[in-house]
Motif scaffolding. Structure first.
Motif, short mmCIF file in Angstrom:
data_model
loop_
_atom_site.label_atom_id
_atom_site.label_comp_id
_atom_site.label_asym_id
_atom_site.label_seq_id
_atom_site.Cartn_x
_atom_site.Cartn_y
_atom_site.Cartn_z
N THR A 121 36.91 51.06 43.25
CA THR A 121 34.97 50.11 42.97
C THR A 121 35.15 48.50 44.38
N ARG A 161 33.87 45.21 45.38
CA ARG A 161 33.87 43.14 44.69
C ARG A 161 32.82 42.60 45.34
N GLU A 190 32.09 43.12 39.62
CA GLU A 190 33.04 44.14 40.61
C GLU A 190 32.09 45.61 39.91
#
Lengths: 316, 169
Positions: A178, A180, A211
């Protein structure tokens, strides 16, 4: 559908930052689940951030022989990928067991993980649902609960996670990458992505606000015989009552994850030690803390028999 | 309102739309291409199936503004009454419909299914994931499961698609 503004994201970090700093914003990729929910006003974003232009649509080999799957890789392309078909057959099989050809052409890897439950009470805005409207109650408990979860449930929610793909990803020990809102990247083991309902079923994942999932990585292939068996009310284009993702090695060891039984793909590593003793022993551990309703208690023996069929086939 | 430009059946269209407009509503209400049908409007029936950049999708579950620069083919772009697409002709020949409401979606879907098979995309019923796909009746029915026909014309639909598949194979 409520009115919303719309922008096309320029980079993953910019998308994550915009999502965190814009009131009531959501990402849109394939849109097959989100738009359905927006039409019913179950999802009411004021702003949509289209992430389709972010070039996250490639499947690449990782240095250790695994695969890095871009968040925007469509379900059709992932299922048809040569490496996935050869080395991660359980994933191809799970993807092909889900939805329809049209939906798989739009639905993305990350969107599939983040799709929401198909609990009929979540969809019926006239009825209470703690997931849709926190604190309003759960109409499924004491209602028609044949499709619902049997394990990991709470007093607040007995919804299931509807994905087939996620069950295979769990068996394969995938990792979610991911970015953020502050631009920092992190990785989340798939086991830790989805939450059990507890007393906050509206919070379904461990992702922070804004996110953005950028990729899902598969470790190097583990071999074995891989199978995904899905039991449903019709032969195609239906959600699972119970599904089994299994990877069985020649020595009888392996991995098992279940779909259709919990708020997340259901895998208990300790249960896998029972594989050489057969399906009954494995499911006894998987369902040690099960709390089925009268309507869905059938899922326990159904899962055992489905696993038994998968193991019989895998062992030839 | 947001501007978007895409090709439909070979013609470029520039539209200024409410962001909520689905591709289906843009085709029907703004471009007056009413061949594409609105059935359930929730991606469950397949009546709205169109082909976008070579792939079949449910036009009800996608926003028009997300299709900047895309090439869209609807039933009107496949053939015309005096020049039917082979799939349209086969549906007529095999009586692959009763009321006809799902037919444009069935035909768009069927045309795309044959392309998917040609490009080797497997399905749920493909026995061997590493072998070339053969278009059996079971394959065809599985691949068409996203198109519901409430008149139940499935066996004739399967005959029509099977005939075109055999001819082009």
């Amino acid at each position: 559908m409520r009115a919303f503004s719309y922008t096309r994201a320029q980079s993953p970090a910019e998308a994550a930052s915009a999502a965190a700093h814009t009131d009531n914003a959501k990402f849109i990729a394939g849109g097959t689940n989100l738009l359905d929910l927006m039409k019913l006003e179950i999802e009411t974003p004021a702003h949509l951030i289209d992430v389709n232009g972010l070039a996250l649509d490639r499947i690449e080999e990782t240095p250790d022989g695994g695969l890095r799957i871009g968040a925007l890789v469509r379900n059709t392309d992932l299922a048809a990928n040569e490496r996935v078909r050869r080395d991660y057959a359980v994933l191809s099989r799970a993807l092909l067991a889900g939805a329809s050809g049209q939906l798989r052409n739009k639905a993305t890897t990350a969107g599939n993980l983040l799709q929401r439950t198909r609990c009929p009470y979540f969809y019926d805005t006239n009825l209470p649902c703690n997931k849709r409207k926190p604190g309003s109650g759960c109409a499924a408990i004491g209602g028609a609960s044949r499709q619902h979860a049997v394990v990991g449930v709470s007093e607040a929610c007995i919804a299931t996670h509807p994905s087939d793909m996620a069950v295979a990803m769990r068996a394969l020990d995938a990792t979610v990458e991911t970015v953020r809102p502050d631009g920092a990247a992190r990785t989340i083991p798939i086991a830790e992505l989805h939450r059990l309902p507890g007393d906050s079923p509206e919070i379904e994942t461990t992702l922070q606000p804004g996110e953005l999932i950028t990729a899902v990585t598969l470790p190097k292939p583990v071999g074995g015989t891989q199978a995904y068996r899905k039991v449903r009310d019709r032969a195609s284009y239906a959600f699972a009552l119970v599904s089994v993702a299994a990877i069985v090695q020649p020595d009888g060891t392996g991995r098992v994850a279940l779909g259709g039984v919990a708020h997340k793909p259901w895998r208990v590593e300790a249960a896998e030690a029972e594989l050489p003793r057969g399906a009954k022993a494995v499911t006894a551990r998987l369902f040690a803390d099960a709390k089925p309703t009268q309507d869905n208690a059938f899922k326990l023996p159904l899962a055992e028999r489905t696993l038994a069929a998968v193991l019989r086939e895998a062992r030839g | 309102m947001t501007k978007v430009s895409f090709d439909v059946n070979g013609d470029t269209h520039q539209l200024e739309l409410d962001t909520r407009t689905t591709l289906l509503d843009a085709l029907r209400e703004h471009l007056h291409l009413t061949g594409t049908k609105k059935g359930c409007d929730h991606g469950q029936c397949g009546a709205c199936t169109v082909i976008v950049d070579g792939r079949r999708i449910n036009s009800c579950l996608t926003l028009a503004v997300m299709h900047e620069g895309d090439e869209i083919t609807t039933i009107e772009g496949l053939g015309a009454p005096d020049h039917l697409h082979p799939m349209q002709a086969a549906f007529v020949k095999h009586d692959g419909y009763q009321c006809g409401y799902c037919t444009p979606g069935q035909i768009c879907s069927a045309v795309a299914v044959l392309d998917e098979v040609r490009s080797g995309i497997p399905s749920h019923v493909t026995a061997d994931l590493t072998a070339p796909v053969r278009l059996t009746n079971a394959e065809l029915r599985e691949r068409m499961s996203g198109n519901i026909c409430r008149c139940g014309a499935y066996s004739n639909i399967a005959d029509a698609i099977g005939e075109v598949a055999g001819r082009s194979a």
